[in-house]
Design a protein around this motif. Structure first.
Motif, PDB file in Angstrom:
ATOM      1  N   VAL A  62     -25.555  73.028  11.676  1.00 47.44           N
ATOM      2  CA  VAL A  62     -24.988  73.995  12.617  1.00 47.44           C
ATOM      3  C   VAL A  62     -23.635  73.496  13.119  1.00 47.44           C
ATOM      4  O   VAL A  62     -23.364  72.290  13.138  1.00 47.44           O
ATOM      5  N   GLY A  63     -22.791  74.447  13.533  1.00 45.44           N
ATOM      6  CA  GLY A  63     -21.482  74.078  14.077  1.00 45.44           C
ATOM      7  C   GLY A  63     -21.042  75.082  15.127  1.00 45.44           C
ATOM      8  O   GLY A  63     -21.426  76.251  15.080  1.00 45.44           O
ATOM      9  N   TYR A  64     -20.234  74.608  16.064  1.00 46.45           N
ATOM     10  CA  TYR A  64     -19.742  75.469  17.146  1.00 46.45           C
ATOM     11  C   TYR A  64     -18.270  75.176  17.383  1.00 46.45           C
ATOM     12  O   TYR A  64     -17.877  74.018  17.551  1.00 46.45           O
ATOM     13  N   VAL A  65     -17.454  76.232  17.393  1.00 42.85           N
ATOM     14  CA  VAL A  65     -16.015  76.107  17.644  1.00 42.85           C
ATOM     15  C   VAL A  65     -15.626  77.121  18.713  1.00 42.85           C
ATOM     16  O   VAL A  65     -15.927  78.313  18.574  1.00 42.85           O
ATOM     17  N   ASP A  66     -14.975  76.651  19.777  1.00 38.70           N
ATOM     18  CA  ASP A  66     -14.536  77.518  20.865  1.00 38.70           C
ATOM     19  C   ASP A  66     -13.027  77.735  20.754  1.00 38.70           C
ATOM     20  O   ASP A  66     -12.242  76.825  21.008  1.00 38.70           O
ATOM     21  N   PHE A  67     -12.625  78.936  20.363  1.00 39.46           N
ATOM     22  CA  PHE A  67     -11.202  79.225  20.183  1.00 39.46           C
ATOM     23  C   PHE A  67     -10.457  79.285  21.516  1.00 39.46           C
ATOM     24  O   PHE A  67      -9.235  79.155  21.544  1.00 39.46           O
ATOM     25  N   PHE A  68     -11.186  79.470  22.596  1.00 42.17           N
ATOM     26  CA  PHE A  68     -10.560  79.476  23.921  1.00 42.17           C
ATOM     27  C   PHE A  68      -9.941  78.109  24.224  1.00 42.17           C
ATOM     28  O   PHE A  68      -8.972  77.996  24.965  1.00 42.17           O
ATOM     29  N   ARG A  69     -10.516  77.060  23.646  1.00 41.52           N
ATOM     30  CA  ARG A  69     -10.034  75.692  23.880  1.00 41.52           C
ATOM     31  C   ARG A  69      -8.989  75.247  22.868  1.00 41.52           C
ATOM     32  O   ARG A  69      -8.391  74.186  23.012  1.00 41.52           O
ATOM     33  N   ALA A  70      -8.799  76.029  21.829  1.00 38.63           N
ATOM     34  CA  ALA A  70      -7.843  75.646  20.782  1.00 38.63           C
ATOM     35  C   ALA A  70      -6.431  76.046  21.192  1.00 38.63           C
ATOM     36  O   ALA A  70      -6.224  77.008  21.921  1.00 38.63           O
ATOM     37  N   SER A  71      -5.458  75.283  20.706  1.00 39.43           N
ATOM     38  CA  SER A  71      -4.068  75.548  21.092  1.00 39.43           C
ATOM     39  C   SER A  71      -3.141  75.742  19.893  1.00 39.43           C
ATOM     40  O   SER A  71      -1.992  76.126  20.058  1.00 39.43           O
ATOM     41  N   SER A  72      -3.634  75.463  18.700  1.00 42.58           N
ATOM     42  CA  SER A  72      -2.798  75.567  17.511  1.00 42.58           C
ATOM     43  C   SER A  72      -3.681  75.708  16.275  1.00 42.58           C
ATOM     44  O   SER A  72      -4.898  75.505  16.322  1.00 42.58           O
ATOM     45  N   LYS A  73      -3.050  76.038  15.162  1.00 46.76           N
ATOM     46  CA  LYS A  73      -3.759  76.135  13.888  1.00 46.76           C
ATOM     47  C   LYS A  73      -4.436  74.803  13.549  1.00 46.76           C
ATOM     48  O   LYS A  73      -5.570  74.758  13.074  1.00 46.76           O
ATOM     49  N   ARG A  74      -3.725  73.726  13.838  1.00 47.56           N
ATOM     50  CA  ARG A  74      -4.267  72.397  13.538  1.00 47.56           C
ATOM     51  C   ARG A  74      -5.489  72.067  14.398  1.00 47.56           C
ATOM     52  O   ARG A  74      -6.467  71.488  13.921  1.00 47.56           O
ATOM     53  N   SER A  75      -5.437  72.452  15.676  1.00 49.15           N
ATOM     54  CA  SER A  75      -6.580  72.138  16.544  1.00 49.15           C
ATOM     55  C   SER A  75      -7.802  72.965  16.162  1.00 49.15           C
ATOM     56  O   SER A  75      -8.942  72.516  16.301  1.00 49.15           O
ATOM     57  N   LYS A  93     -16.398  63.450  17.256  1.00 45.29           N
ATOM     58  CA  LYS A  93     -15.033  63.467  16.716  1.00 45.29           C
ATOM     59  C   LYS A  93     -14.943  62.523  15.521  1.00 45.29           C
ATOM     60  O   LYS A  93     -14.320  61.474  15.574  1.00 45.29           O
ATOM     61  N   THR A  94     -15.584  62.941  14.446  1.00 44.38           N
ATOM     62  CA  THR A  94     -15.625  62.107  13.240  1.00 44.38           C
ATOM     63  C   THR A  94     -14.228  61.836  12.700  1.00 44.38           C
ATOM     64  O   THR A  94     -13.941  60.725  12.226  1.00 44.38           O
ATOM     65  N   LEU A  95     -13.343  62.823  12.762  1.00 40.23           N
ATOM     66  CA  LEU A  95     -11.989  62.636  12.232  1.00 40.23           C
ATOM     67  C   LEU A  95     -11.276  61.466  12.882  1.00 40.23           C
ATOM     68  O   LEU A  95     -10.624  60.667  12.210  1.00 40.23           O
ATOM     69  N   LYS A 126      -5.983  63.869   5.174  1.00 39.75           N
ATOM     70  CA  LYS A 126      -5.125  62.822   5.732  1.00 39.75           C
ATOM     71  C   LYS A 126      -4.484  63.311   7.026  1.00 39.75           C
ATOM     72  O   LYS A 126      -4.208  64.500   7.192  1.00 39.75           O
ATOM     73  N   LYS A 127      -4.215  62.383   7.912  1.00 40.82           N
ATOM     74  CA  LYS A 127      -3.633  62.732   9.205  1.00 40.82           C
ATOM     75  C   LYS A 127      -2.259  63.382   9.036  1.00 40.82           C
ATOM     76  O   LYS A 127      -1.870  64.270   9.806  1.00 40.82           O
ATOM     77  N   GLU A 128      -1.543  62.956   8.027  1.00 32.61           N
ATOM     78  CA  GLU A 128      -0.173  63.459   7.821  1.00 32.61           C
ATOM     79  C   GLU A 128      -0.129  64.778   7.025  1.00 32.61           C
ATOM     80  O   GLU A 128       0.937  65.320   6.746  1.00 32.61           O
ATOM     81  N   MET A 129      -1.287  65.300   6.685  1.00 30.42           N
ATOM     82  CA  MET A 129      -1.358  66.539   5.916  1.00 30.42           C
ATOM     83  C   MET A 129      -0.731  67.696   6.694  1.00 30.42           C
ATOM     84  O   MET A 129      -0.859  67.768   7.920  1.00 30.42           O
ATOM     85  N   ASP A 130      -0.045  68.611   5.996  1.00 29.70           N
ATOM     86  CA  ASP A 130       0.569  69.744   6.704  1.00 29.70           C
ATOM     87  C   ASP A 130      -0.518  70.706   7.210  1.00 29.70           C
ATOM     88  O   ASP A 130      -1.643  70.714   6.698  1.00 29.70           O
TER      89      ASP A 130
END
Length: 371
Positions: A62-75, A93-95, A126-130
């Protein structure tokens, strides 16, 4: 808190919706995606969390994502990835753990092994990925992880209508292009702006047209509220004098979940302060007034947000006092724009031709007293 406020509630405090939760769980488990829309503070997230809890217990990812807390495409991408990978690692925060390898190796060896195994089986961005490539990885990950581990996955996307404002409307096309080919993932889309959500999922020109089943969130039956409130007070040794008192609480709040809980909370503290052990009509009335005071900043914020537009406050006042919305002195198009904004903001909802009701009856009372 005896009557939970301000966020998702535990399973035992979800009132009158067990059949609906079971239906949601069944649909999602069988691979159907679902959309639920309704104003904030009516319990959508609590329903979603309970469905996820039950599915997880049955072995689903299962997974949960709250778009209200997101600020960008990356987040958005990070939230999806972390939510998916938590099923494997148990880390929120595995990443961050992957990108900070030294910290990871210095921590739990068990977790380090899990992350190493993950990296070998699915690879990591990768962290530097676009941002575009990063998002592509995120949108593919639920299906990839489910396939690798022989699982089914259920993802919840909360405040989904905000995705377009954060990352541009094209994000819906990008998402749909990935989701429509996924066989092991079901999605539960939640949104507080009902008209926007209906447009996204029922508008023929929108990317998510007919992607998910649109279900109405059922009203909580009055009798279920009364039974719940009586039980909660009895658990604290408080006598409920009559069904009338219980019904009064529910009717004053209009059955609105958070407002009903708030009146009950204020009644409980009023009883404690007065050293009383009986819930009476007098106590309920005091609790109602205290709840209205507590809600003042919430209502002020709502009215400040929508009240900048022409005629909005006037329309609200007319609705509150029971007048007709459309009057000769005003341009009907301006009135319609005000009504549409209030409907889109989930402050009012249509009951019939030219008839509207307040979603939150306590807001109506607040307007009556202050405008």
């Amino acid at each position: 808190m005896h009557f939970p406020l301000g966020g998702p509630v535990p399973a035992e405090d979800i009132v009158g919706r067990d059949d609906f939760i079971t239906s949601l769980e069944t649909r999602l488990a069988e691979g159907q995606s679902v959309m639920l829309a309704g104003p904030r503070r009516i319990g959508k997230t609590s329903l979603a969390f309970e469905v996820l809890r039950r599915l997880k217990k049955k072995g689903f990812y299962v997974g949960y994502v709250d778009f209200f807390r997101a600020s960008s495409k990356r987040s958005i991408a990070e939230s999806i990835i972390n939510s998916c990978l938590e099923n494997r690692t148990g880390i929120r925060k595995t990443l961050n753990a992957v990108w900070d390898r030294a910290k990871l190796l210095a921590g739990s060896a068990k977790i380090a092994v899990k992350v190493e195994d993950l990296e070998l089986s699915i690879g990591f961005p990768k962290k530097e990925m676009d941002d575009e490539t990063f998002l592509e990885f995120a949108l593919n990950l639920p299906e990839l992880l489910a396939e690798k581990d022989g699982k089914r996955m259920v993802m919840v996307f909360d405040e989904f209508q905000d995705a377009g404002q954060i990352a541009g409307l094209d994000i819906y096309k990008v998402m749909r292009s990935h989701f429509q080919h996924q066989n092991k993932v079901s999605y539960l889309f939640l949104g507080s702006k009902e008209s926007m959500m209906q447009s996204l999922f029922a508008g023929k020109k929108h990317a998510f047209y007919r992607f998910a089943t649109v279900l109405p969130i059922p009203q909580i039956p009055e009798e279920d509220w009364m039974s719940y409130i009586a039980r909660k007070f009895n658990e604290r040794g408080i006598e409920v004098t009559s069904d009338y008192v219980l019904r009064e609480i529910v009717q004053l709040a209009g059955g609105h979940p958070q407002d009903t809980m708030l009146i009950c909370t204020e009644a409980y503290y009023t009883l404690l302060e007065a050293n009383e052990r009986r819930l009476s009509s007098e106590i309920v009335r005091i609790a109602y007034e205290r709840a209205l005071i507590t809600l003042t900043p919430v209502f002020d914020e709502i009215l400040d947000e929508v009240g900048k537009k022409p005629l909005v406050r006037e329309v609200l006042r007319r609705l509150a006092i029971g007048e007709t919305v459309y009057k000769d002195k005003n341009n009907p198009n301006n009135i319609k724009r005000a009504v549409d904004l209030l409907s889109m903001s989930a402050i009012i909802e249509k009951e019939g031709r030219g008839k509207y009701r307040f979603v939150e009856p306590m807001l109506k009372e607040y307007i009556l007293r202050n405008y």
